[in-house]
Scaffold this motif. Structure first.
Motif, PDB file in Angstrom:
ATOM      1  N   UNK A 241       0.833  -1.191   0.000  1.00 25.90           N
ATOM      2  CA  UNK A 241       0.000   0.000   0.000  1.00 25.90           C
ATOM      3  C   UNK A 241       0.876   1.253   0.000  1.00 25.90           C
ATOM      4  N   UNK A 242       0.546   2.150  -0.905  1.00 19.25           N
ATOM      5  CA  UNK A 242       1.318   3.376  -1.063  1.00 19.25           C
ATOM      6  C   UNK A 242       0.437   4.594  -0.843  1.00 19.25           C
ATOM      7  N   UNK A 243       0.928   5.494  -0.015  1.00 16.45           N
ATOM      8  CA  UNK A 243       0.314   6.795   0.161  1.00 16.45           C
ATOM      9  C   UNK A 243       1.034   7.781  -0.750  1.00 16.45           C
ATOM     10  N   UNK A 244       0.305   8.720  -1.329  1.00 17.19           N
ATOM     11  CA  UNK A 244       0.923   9.668  -2.240  1.00 17.19           C
ATOM     12  C   UNK A 244       0.298  11.048  -2.078  1.00 17.19           C
ATOM     13  N   UNK A 245       1.107  12.066  -2.336  1.00 16.99           N
ATOM     14  CA  UNK A 245       0.627  13.442  -2.312  1.00 16.99           C
ATOM     15  C   UNK A 245       0.854  14.067  -3.687  1.00 16.99           C
ATOM     16  N   UNK A 246      -0.117  14.822  -4.120  1.00 18.99           N
ATOM     17  CA  UNK A 246      -0.053  15.546  -5.392  1.00 18.99           C
ATOM     18  C   UNK A 246       0.155  17.014  -5.058  1.00 18.99           C
ATOM     19  N   UNK A 247       1.224  17.561  -5.605  1.00 22.95           N
ATOM     20  CA  UNK A 247       1.554  18.933  -5.300  1.00 22.95           C
ATOM     21  C   UNK A 247       0.738  19.977  -6.034  1.00 22.95           C
ATOM     22  N   UNK A 248      -0.201  19.542  -6.862  1.00 23.97           N
ATOM     23  CA  UNK A 248      -1.058  20.493  -7.546  1.00 23.97           C
ATOM     24  C   UNK A 248      -0.384  21.152  -8.737  1.00 23.97           C
ATOM     25  N   UNK A 249      -0.994  22.218  -9.197  1.00 24.07           N
ATOM     26  CA  UNK A 249      -0.527  22.861 -10.427  1.00 24.07           C
ATOM     27  C   UNK A 249       0.913  23.343 -10.298  1.00 24.07           C
ATOM     28  N   UNK A 250       1.306  23.750  -9.126  1.00 24.52           N
ATOM     29  CA  UNK A 250       2.661  24.267  -8.926  1.00 24.52           C
ATOM     30  C   UNK A 250       3.750  23.257  -9.198  1.00 24.52           C
ATOM     31  N   UNK A 251       3.417  21.975  -9.083  1.00 23.45           N
ATOM     32  CA  UNK A 251       4.402  20.925  -9.375  1.00 23.45           C
ATOM     33  C   UNK A 251       3.959  20.113 -10.583  1.00 23.45           C
ATOM     34  N   UNK A 252       3.051  20.676 -11.353  1.00 26.61           N
ATOM     35  CA  UNK A 252       2.529  19.982 -12.530  1.00 26.61           C
ATOM     36  C   UNK A 252       1.962  18.607 -12.180  1.00 26.61           C
ATOM     37  N   UNK A 253       1.348  18.570 -11.002  1.00 27.72           N
ATOM     38  CA  UNK A 253       0.561  17.409 -10.580  1.00 27.72           C
ATOM     39  C   UNK A 253       1.379  16.136 -10.402  1.00 27.72           C
ATOM     40  N   UNK A 254       2.668  16.263 -10.191  1.00 28.23           N
ATOM     41  CA  UNK A 254       3.447  15.050  -9.986  1.00 28.23           C
ATOM     42  C   UNK A 254       3.101  14.452  -8.627  1.00 28.23           C
ATOM     43  N   UNK A 255       3.093  13.135  -8.569  1.00 25.25           N
ATOM     44  CA  UNK A 255       2.830  12.421  -7.332  1.00 25.25           C
ATOM     45  C   UNK A 255       4.149  12.115  -6.632  1.00 25.25           C
ATOM     46  N   UNK A 256       4.154  12.331  -5.323  1.00 23.61           N
ATOM     47  CA  UNK A 256       5.267  11.903  -4.491  1.00 23.61           C
ATOM     48  C   UNK A 256       4.753  10.788  -3.600  1.00 23.61           C
ATOM     49  N   UNK A 257       5.426   9.653  -3.658  1.00 22.88           N
ATOM     50  CA  UNK A 257       4.971   8.467  -2.944  1.00 22.88           C
ATOM     51  C   UNK A 257       5.765   8.240  -1.663  1.00 22.88           C
ATOM     52  N   UNK A 258       5.110   7.578  -0.718  1.00 24.71           N
ATOM     53  CA  UNK A 258       5.833   7.018   0.406  1.00 24.71           C
ATOM     54  C   UNK A 258       6.505   5.721  -0.019  1.00 24.71           C
ATOM     55  N   UNK A 259       7.261   5.137   0.907  1.00 23.22           N
ATOM     56  CA  UNK A 259       8.011   3.919   0.588  1.00 23.22           C
ATOM     57  C   UNK A 259       7.138   2.677   0.583  1.00 23.22           C
ATOM     58  N   UNK A 260       5.910   2.817   1.022  1.00 23.54           N
ATOM     59  CA  UNK A 260       4.995   1.692   0.984  1.00 23.54           C
ATOM     60  C   UNK A 260       4.957   0.898   2.274  1.00 23.54           C
ATOM     61  N   UNK A 261       3.815   0.255   2.515  1.00 25.33           N
ATOM     62  CA  UNK A 261       3.648  -0.667   3.637  1.00 25.33           C
ATOM     63  C   UNK A 261       3.176  -1.997   3.077  1.00 25.33           C
ATOM     64  N   UNK A 262       3.932  -3.035   3.355  1.00 22.20           N
ATOM     65  CA  UNK A 262       3.560  -4.377   2.901  1.00 22.20           C
ATOM     66  C   UNK A 262       2.634  -4.999   3.931  1.00 22.20           C
ATOM     67  N   UNK A 263       1.465  -5.399   3.477  1.00 23.97           N
ATOM     68  CA  UNK A 263       0.472  -6.007   4.364  1.00 23.97           C
ATOM     69  C   UNK A 263       0.430  -7.512   4.148  1.00 23.97           C
ATOM     70  N   UNK A 264       0.645  -8.246   5.211  1.00 25.38           N
ATOM     71  CA  UNK A 264       0.480  -9.704   5.207  1.00 25.38           C
ATOM     72  C   UNK A 264      -0.756 -10.031   6.024  1.00 25.38           C
ATOM     73  N   UNK A 265      -1.586 -10.927   5.502  1.00 31.69           N
ATOM     74  CA  UNK A 265      -2.812 -11.330   6.200  1.00 31.69           C
ATOM     75  C   UNK A 265      -2.700 -12.807   6.560  1.00 31.69           C
ATOM     76  N   UNK A 266      -2.756 -13.087   7.838  1.00 33.71           N
ATOM     77  CA  UNK A 266      -2.725 -14.477   8.315  1.00 33.71           C
ATOM     78  C   UNK A 266      -4.141 -15.059   8.361  1.00 33.71           C
TER      79      UNK A 266
END
Lengths: 113, 115
Positions: free
Chosen positions: B89-114
């Motif tokens: 799972x990745x969280x991301x932020x969009x900087x809007x028009x000022x950054x031309x809508x590029x997404x910056x992602x977190x490093x992710x969280x790996x979910x394991x379900x037992x």
């Protein structure tokens, strides 16, 4: 539901060779993006493209990289002379407008030997 | 510059248990925030988004997230996890028009379900 498609799914290339990664964005979308994910690392922005020109690029996107929208449907990423460190998963994304969610393809895994 | 932190690299939960994945962002204005999910060998699928308005947003597959400006957080929750939720799972932020809508992602969280 319309989706972004990428080809090939896996590309193996010798170091120094040119490679072209292809993407077909969702048909009515106007904004196009490339991202990459090196194994074990986070997804990184490479470039955004709108109105037939690059609107933003990261420091990763140096002179070895280029993007093109050669016709009304394809969006390509070219790496002119590949390096070992270019090995990664490359994702194409598109959005209808800039402030709309980006939809991603399944990616192309690029392996440089 | 915008940034995203996902403090948990790997989380393991039992099927049927509740889930909360943490996300903190850094951005100067009101951000556009997203959660994406990536199953092995697949691309990034959008789970939900926050643009403005109601701070509790509903997404697909029974997920929800709450935007808390005071904590710069956008945590993802699900009341009862299913085995098919195992993914990254990745969280991301969009900087809007000022950054031309590029997404910056977190490093992710790996979910394991037992089971």
């Amino acid at each position: 539901e319309p989706e972004v498609t990428q080809t090939p799914s896996h590309q193996v290339t010798q170091m120094g060779q040119e490679v072209i990664l292809r993407c077909v964005p969702i048909s009515n979308h106007l904004y196009f993006y490339w991202y990459r994910q090196i194994l074990g690392q986070k997804v990184e922005f490479l470039v955004s493209f709108y109105n037939n020109e690059i609107s933003e690029k990261s420091e990763i996107f140096d002179d070895q990289f280029s993007v093109e929208r050669p016709d009304g449907s394809n969006f390509t990423l070219k790496i002119r002379s590949t390096k070992l460190e270019d090995s990664a998963m490359y994702f194409c994304a598109s959005s209808a407008r800039g402030n709309q969610p980006q939809h991603f393809g399944d990616g192309t895994r690029l392996s440089i030997l | 510059a915008q940034s995203v932190t996902q403090p948990d690299i790997h989380i393991t939960v039992s099927e049927g248990a509740s889930l909360e994945l943490r996300c903190n962002y850094s951005y100067g204005a009101t951000p556009y925030l997203f959660w994406y999910v990536q199953s092995p060998g697949q691309g990034l699928q959008l789970l939900l988004k926050y643009f403005s308005g109601d701070t509790l947003v509903q997404g697909i597959k029974g997920f929800e997230a709450e935007f808390k400006r005071s904590q710069s957080s956008f945590n993802l929750r699900k009341p009862s996890v299913h085995w098919s939720d195992a993914a990254e799972y990745f969280c991301a932020v969009d900087g809007g028009a000022g950054s031309n809508y590029k997404l910056t992602f977190g490093k992710g969280t790996l979910l394991t379900v037992n089971p």
